[in-house]
Enzyme design. Structure first.
Site, PDB file in Angstrom:
ATOM      1  N   ASP A  60     -39.182  28.739  31.473  1.00  0.00           N
ATOM      2  CA  ASP A  60     -40.013  27.860  30.650  1.00  0.00           C
ATOM      3  C   ASP A  60     -41.259  28.573  30.134  1.00  0.00           C
ATOM      4  OD1 ASP A  60     -38.241  25.747  31.444  1.00  0.00           O
ATOM      5  OD2 ASP A  60     -39.378  25.546  33.297  1.00  0.00           O
ATOM      6  N   GLU A 213     -35.917  18.040  26.351  1.00  0.00           N
ATOM      7  CA  GLU A 213     -37.095  18.470  27.110  1.00  0.00           C
ATOM      8  C   GLU A 213     -37.708  19.702  26.452  1.00  0.00           C
ATOM      9  OE1 GLU A 213     -35.153  19.111  30.845  1.00  0.00           O
ATOM     10  OE2 GLU A 213     -34.500  21.123  30.307  1.00  0.00           O
TER      11      GLU A 213
END
Length: 528
Positions: A60, A213
């Site tokens: 991420d 997401e």
């Protein structure tokens, strides 16, 4: 209020702004694909680079361009100190600076790293009781960072800070939602609202789940662009993917990219699996790039690694990724003075312990740092718990498919200590010893083994060669070695078996009573 938690919590961080990348004695840092201690290095030294730009568990990625400097951090989950800030001038070579988060507030997921009105912000989603999104801020990228402030968002993950054309501040969230922030960015200023329905893939694709997401907002050429991950983070290698949408206003409406998905692993034969969670960033030479993560083929154990993909803007105001499956070298961005890449994982324990930048505790208690003392070339680690599962081991983030690590360990009576390959408190392996016997760790289970012929001091070595693990012991400081009669295979020590989104990390532990003293820790990458 700003809090220098390095002092408040006793974490012995490095004295300088960045970790020294000096190689261990007898080794030379190179730029030929293998760097310090033989570790993977992206810069090939000929104007080209080979992914990953940061190997090991770097999921991420949250990128910030700040003038000529680039700052990057990643989800740190249960590792503390966490959210180490990495620095680059060319997007290829990266060096760790300081961790931004030292107080355990839960499992840290995908964050947003931003600079607004001269101040740095980190918006931090955590899995805890209850879940929440926190914010911390600093006036310098190296801190001190403020104490975490909860925002009261317990149903969303993956925040992204964005500023609208009218100057209002927002957090975009998972599921196509957003919420307004106060002008200082430290409080909510409105309700959560749904603003975007992500593009949907065909039903016959093999994915983990829809799971929209990781929204990332970028303003360029009169448009706001939103990149989103769908398809699930892990599961089938073909699941995770990158989609995009754009709008003239941050307030919408959003139109889908006609080329969605922009990135997706389409075959199990590709070099990188489950690619997604992308950001856009402009390089020093004005070219554009995307940073995202992916699993190396067949190596879920290493976690999601940080990948760099060239971006091309098209005549219709859209963009596309041009790096293909990222299996081949790519031309580096031009310009930007390269910083030394990475750091030595070997440790002579000759100074303050590099907590956060190099070593991290797993799910530490508030007083965990008090267990650590470095003196006279030894790491003194007070025993805690009965095994690695209850004793918060000290771990490293390794990115090589084959490596070995070794250390000399001396123990007090009542202490059990050793070396481990650690995924989480339910899944790890390795070897420990007390003054009378060995203890094997396998599948997260402890088993007593034959008598220990070396007593209270020995040198241990673990070799992990493409998931095949061999253990050796030495009673004469490594001059001679004896192979321990227990081999292991660890290809299943990963998220798709255990969950948690973590990686298998080398480390050390001390359990029971008293303490253990670790010296001359050495790490070396091995050729496959």
């Amino acid at each position: 209020m700003l809090v220098d938690r390095r002092a408040a919590l006793g974490f012995a961080l490095l004295g300088g702004a960045a970790v020294s990348a000096a190689p261990a004695a007898g080794r030379t840092a190179t730029r030929t694909g293998r760097g310090i201690e033989g570790q993977l290095a992206p810069d090939l030294g000929n104007g080209r680079f080979l992914n990953p730009v940061l190997s090991g568990d770097r999921p991420d990625p949250a990128i910030l361009k700040d003038g000529a400097d680039y700052y990057l951090t990643f989800s740190s989950f249960d590792a503390y100190p966490g959210l180490t800030i990495w620095h680059s001038r060319d997007l290829v070579n990266w060096q760790p600076r300081r961790p931004a988060l030292t107080r355990n507030i839960g499992s840290v997921w995908a964050v947003s790293l931003e600079k607004h009105a001269g101040r740095y912000f980190l918006y931090i989603p955590v899995k805890a009781s209850p879940n929440d999104i926190f914010v911390i801020w600093a006036d310098h990228i190296d801190g001190p960072w403020s104490d975490p402030v909860p925002l009261g968002l317990n149903r969303h993950i993956d925040p992204c800070h964005a500023v609208a054309e009218d100057g209002s501040r927002w957090l975009f969230l998972s599921g196509g939602d957003r919420v307004r922030l106060s002008d200082d960015g430290l409080r909510l200023a409105g309700p959560v609202e749904h603003v975007y329905d992500p593009w949907r893939y065909p039903d016959d694709w093999d994915v983990e789940g829809f799971s929209p997401e990781g929204p990332k907002i970028h303003r360029h050429g009169g448009w706001f662009y939103m990149l989103t991950a769908v398809g699930g983070t892990a599961g089938p290698p073909t699941g995770h993917m990158v989609i995009a949408a754009r709008s003239r206003s941050l307030h919408g409406p959003w139109e889908q990219h006609p080329g969605n998905p922009l990135v997706r692993t389409r075959s199990l034969d590709e070099a990188w699996w489950s690619r997604g969670h992308a950001s856009l960033v402009e390089a020093p030479d004005g070219t554009w790039w995307s940073l995202y993560h992916g699993y190396r083929k067949d190596f879920w154990t290493l976690g999601r690694q940080c990948l760099l993909d060239p971006v091309e803007w098209t005549a219709d105001g859209w963009f596309r990724m041009t790096g293909g499956d990222l299996s081949r070298p790519l031309a580096k961005p031009r310009g930007g003075q390269a910083v030394p890449h990475g750091m030595a994982l070997s440790d002579a324990f000759g100074g303050p312990l590099a907590l956060g930048a190099k070593w991290t505790f797993f799910r530490p208690a508030p007083d965990e740092a008090a267990r650590v003392r470095v003196a006279e070339g030894q790491l003194h680690l007070a025993a805690r718990g009965l095994a690695p599962s209850s004793g918060s081991p000290l771990l490293l983030n390794a990115g090589d498919t084959s490596y070995r690590f070794e250390c000399t360990i001396a123990i007090d009576p009542g202490c059990t200590a050793g070396l481990v390959l650690f995924y989480d408190d339910k899944l790890y392996c390795g070897l420990g010893f007390d003054t009378a016997r060995f203890v094997t760790h396998q599948y997260g289970i402890e088993r007593g083994r034959p008598a220990n012929p070396h007593g209270a001091r020995m040198r241990l070595r673990i070799t992990n060669r493409r998931h095949i693990v061999a253990i050796h012991t030495s009673g004469d400081d490594g001059r001679t070695w004896q192979r321990f009669d227990r081999g292991m295979e660890v290809s299943g020590y990963h998220h798709n078996v255990r969950g948690g989104f973590l990686s298998l990390k080398p480390g050390l532990y001390a359990a029971g009573t008293g303490s253990a003293r670790f010296s001359d820790f050495r790490y070396a990458a091995l050729a496959d």
